[in-house]
Design a protein around this motif. Structure first.
Motif, PDB file in Angstrom:
ATOM      1  N   LYS A  84       0.703  -5.154   3.415  1.00  0.00           N
ATOM      2  CA  LYS A  84       0.850  -4.121   4.448  1.00  0.00           C
ATOM      3  C   LYS A  84      -0.457  -3.349   4.660  1.00  0.00           C
ATOM      4  N   VAL A  85      -1.595  -4.028   4.501  1.00  0.00           N
ATOM      5  CA  VAL A  85      -2.875  -3.316   4.613  1.00  0.00           C
ATOM      6  C   VAL A  85      -3.120  -2.794   6.034  1.00  0.00           C
ATOM      7  N   ASP A  86      -2.345  -3.293   7.004  1.00  0.00           N
ATOM      8  CA  ASP A  86      -2.453  -2.736   8.363  1.00  0.00           C
ATOM      9  C   ASP A  86      -2.039  -1.277   8.412  1.00  0.00           C
ATOM     10  N   LEU A  87      -1.310  -0.810   7.369  1.00  0.00           N
ATOM     11  CA  LEU A  87      -0.861   0.587   7.341  1.00  0.00           C
ATOM     12  C   LEU A  87      -1.901   1.547   6.758  1.00  0.00           C
ATOM     13  N   HIS A 123      -3.047   4.818   8.250  1.00  0.00           N
ATOM     14  CA  HIS A 123      -2.049   5.890   8.356  1.00  0.00           C
ATOM     15  C   HIS A 123      -1.748   6.553   7.023  1.00  0.00           C
ATOM     16  N   LEU A 124      -2.405   6.099   5.973  1.00  0.00           N
ATOM     17  CA  LEU A 124      -2.069   6.567   4.620  1.00  0.00           C
ATOM     18  C   LEU A 124      -3.307   7.102   3.915  1.00  0.00           C
ATOM     19  N   VAL A 135       0.827  -1.219   0.000  1.00  0.00           N
ATOM     20  CA  VAL A 135       0.000   0.000   0.000  1.00  0.00           C
ATOM     21  C   VAL A 135       0.863   1.271   0.000  1.00  0.00           C
ATOM     22  N   THR A 136       2.109   1.152   0.419  1.00  0.00           N
ATOM     23  CA  THR A 136       2.967   2.345   0.419  1.00  0.00           C
ATOM     24  C   THR A 136       3.493   2.683  -0.977  1.00  0.00           C
TER      25      THR A 136
END
Lengths: 249, 115
Positions: free
Chosen positions: A176-179, A182-183, A152-153
């Motif tokens: 990284k969908v846990d992020l 924050h995005l 996702v970053t």
């Protein structure tokens, strides 16, 4: 000599070839595929950018599988054995192909590895490609399916920027969908982008950190597995159409 | 980067054909490269110019035929517009690439006494 006018110039003739330039790699990949299919091993070519989370997803896969599936891997790495070390620690028997400056794995490199680190006792064998969204897409390795890890970053527009990679994908793992909290990341935007470059787009959202989506990924792997071992070809006893010498283990 | 490896395979293939036909000089290679083959044409030319030295392809020209990508429905053959969702509006089936992933050596022009 030119026979048209007798001028003494050499004759230039067109020779038709009409063959894929990478036909050698294609033939080697077909050979690898026969091995995998004969052994009923599901071979997955896992691709993605450096840092997309390919190794972390495999570590999480081993944790979630908990011995239900026998997992093996080979990791392509420019300079280190770090990925294979991590995977071995996670319970995935793993080796490294150190590619030096080469930006991708090819079928010959994978074949060579299989002779030294057989996959015959694996249910699923992951070929973790060199981190790169361009070059690995060109080379067939003999895999049953291509999986692309996209974190996702990296942003929603990556599929549109790297269509060659995503058009070849059978599945995209959004990692990284846990992020996401924050995005400013829009999952619908990445789904839309994928639908324009990937026929029959399939996306699974996963987090190696929290384990979210890993069960769905395991289900997808189970669904791809070949029914049973045919026994018609094996790494231990098989003919090569090409000449090379190596030990079969 | 992989353009260098593609050129390596290309020159090997041309060498095989040259030996087969008793040729010692190649004038031109015709290759077909699809828009979505993942091959950068400028890099391919640069790689060819670099690698052809001291090979059968020294002095040879690389003629590239670039092929646009075309997607179509596998059921009704309807062509899917560029940039559109790769699924047929009518049949609902995923599109199939008709052209655009070619990496093909089509023809070699060589001096060949045996042809």
């Amino acid at each position: 000599m030119c026979e048209t006018c007798g001028c003494g110039d050499p004759e230039i003739v067109p020779v038709e070839v009409q063959e894929r330039i990478l036909s050698d790699n294609d033939a080697q990949a077909a050979h690898n595929r026969r091995h995998f299919e004969g052994l009923a091993v599901l071979a997955i070519n896992l691709m993605g950018s450096p840092g997309a989370g390919k190794t972390a997803v495999l570590e999480a896969t081993a944790r979630a599988a908990g011995g239900r599936l026998r997992l093996g891997a080979v990791s392509g790495d420019l300079a280190t054995d770090r990925d294979a070390d991590r995977l071995n620690a996670a319970g995935i028997r793993s080796t490294t192909i150190t590619t030096g400056s080469a930006c991708h794995l090819d079928a010959r490199l994978v074949h060579h590895t299989l002779h030294h680190a057989p996959c015959s006792d694996c249910d699923v064998f992951f070929i973790e490609n060199v981190g790169n969204l361009v070059c690995p897409a060109i080379y067939d390795l003999g895999q049953a399916a291509n999986v692309v890890a996209l974190s996702v970053t990296e942003g929603e527009d990556k599929p549109l920027k790297y269509p060659v990679m995503f058009q070849k994908a059978d599945l995209v793992l959004l990692t990284k969908v846990d992020l996401i909290p924050h995005l400013d990341f829009d999952v619908h935007a990445v789904e839309d982008a994928l639908s324009r470059v990937m026929p029959d787009a399939k996306l699974l959202k996963v987090s190696a950190k929290t384990g979210e989506g890993i069960d769905a990924w395991l289900e997808w792997l189970e669904a791809q597995r070949p029914a049973q071992r045919s026994g018609s070809t094996s790494l231990e006893h098989h003919a090569h159409s090409h000449e090379h010498s190596h030990e079969h283990h | 980067m992989h353009e260098y490896s593609i050129v390596g395979s290309l020159i090997d293939r041309v060498q095989q054909e040259a030996v087969l036909h008793g040729s010692t000089r190649v004038h031109r290679l015709h290759v077909k490269i699809g828009e979505l083959a993942g091959v950068e044409l400028d890099l391919l030319k640069t790689a060819f110019d670099t690698f052809r030295e001291r090979t059968i392809c020294e002095g040879a020209e690389l003629a590239i035929d670039s092929v646009a990508a075309v997607w179509a429905c596998p059921s009704c053959d309807r062509v899917i517009a560029r940039g559109a969702v790769l699924r047929c509006d009518t049949c609902g089936r995923p599109a199939r690439m008709i052209h655009g992933d070619e990496i093909i050596l089509e023809r070699i022009e060589m001096e060949a006494p045996d042809v």
